[in-house]
Design a protein around this motif. Structure first.
Motif, mmCIF file in Angstrom:
data_model
loop_
_atom_site.group_PDB
_atom_site.id
_atom_site.type_symbol
_atom_site.label_atom_id
_atom_site.label_comp_id
_atom_site.label_asym_id
_atom_site.label_seq_id
_atom_site.Cartn_x
_atom_site.Cartn_y
_atom_site.Cartn_z
ATOM 1 N N ALA A 152 0.824 -1.211 0.000
ATOM 2 C CA ALA A 152 0.000 0.000 0.000
ATOM 3 C C ALA A 152 0.857 1.259 0.000
ATOM 4 O O ALA A 152 1.968 1.261 0.520
ATOM 5 C CB ALA A 152 -0.899 0.020 1.237
ATOM 6 N N ILE A 186 -3.416 3.017 1.056
ATOM 7 C CA ILE A 186 -4.158 2.784 -0.181
ATOM 8 C C ILE A 186 -3.547 1.553 -0.833
ATOM 9 O O ILE A 186 -2.407 1.590 -1.300
ATOM 10 C CB ILE A 186 -4.056 4.002 -1.128
ATOM 11 N N GLN A 230 -5.090 8.915 -5.513
ATOM 12 C CA GLN A 230 -6.483 8.601 -5.213
ATOM 13 C C GLN A 230 -6.848 9.144 -3.844
ATOM 14 O O GLN A 230 -7.531 8.511 -3.073
ATOM 15 C CB GLN A 230 -6.676 7.083 -5.244
#
Length: 144
Positions: A80, A129, A143
């Motif tokens: 991530a 993320i 994002q």
């Protein structure tokens, strides 16, 4: 935004910037600017085992000291994007450069001659993320 994948627990230590400001690489970059830190998917226990196997005891002791009370190794995110900051410069590793490093910083990277120390600032954690990492410096479509 550019991104770089780093093994845990080094990724969290870099984003936290209390103990680690540099990431060492065998290659230089001319890129400076915004950067995302991606924690590799490799399990933390596997990284620690590899350090033990390579007899990097100084590094192991300092990682444990740096992480003591700050992080639970089993809970560090992997696979991530975990932080964002700025890549300030890419330093050639020389004797003069080494003289400026703290003992802790020295133990948290491979500062062999011929390598490069990427210097980061303004790092901060973000909610992880999940995304697959890549080798080298890669493009990540934010994002946030």
């Amino acid at each position: 935004m550019k991104a770089i994948t780093i093994w845990q627990p080094y990724a969290s230590l870099l984003v936290g910037q209390k103990f680690k400001r540099f990431e060492t690489r065998g290659w230089a970059t001319r890129y400076t600017g915004p950067i995302a830190i991606h924690a590799a998917k490799r399990p933390v226990a596997q990284v620690m085992h590899e350090l033990e196997r390579k007899m990097c005891w100084g590094s192991m002791r300092n990682i444990w000291a740096a992480l003591g009370g700050l992080y639970n190794l089993d809970l560090l995110p992997t696979g991530a994007i975990i932080g964002i900051g700025t890549l300030e410069r890419c330093n050639a590793i020389t004797e003069d450069f080494m003289d400026e490093l703290s003992p802790m910083e020295r133990s948290l990277g491979d500062y062999s001659h011929g390598r490069f120390a990427w210097e980061f600032s303004g790092m901060h954690f973000i909610d992880p993320i999940q995304i697959s990492g890549k080798q080298g410096l890669w493009d990540w479509e934010e994002q946030l």
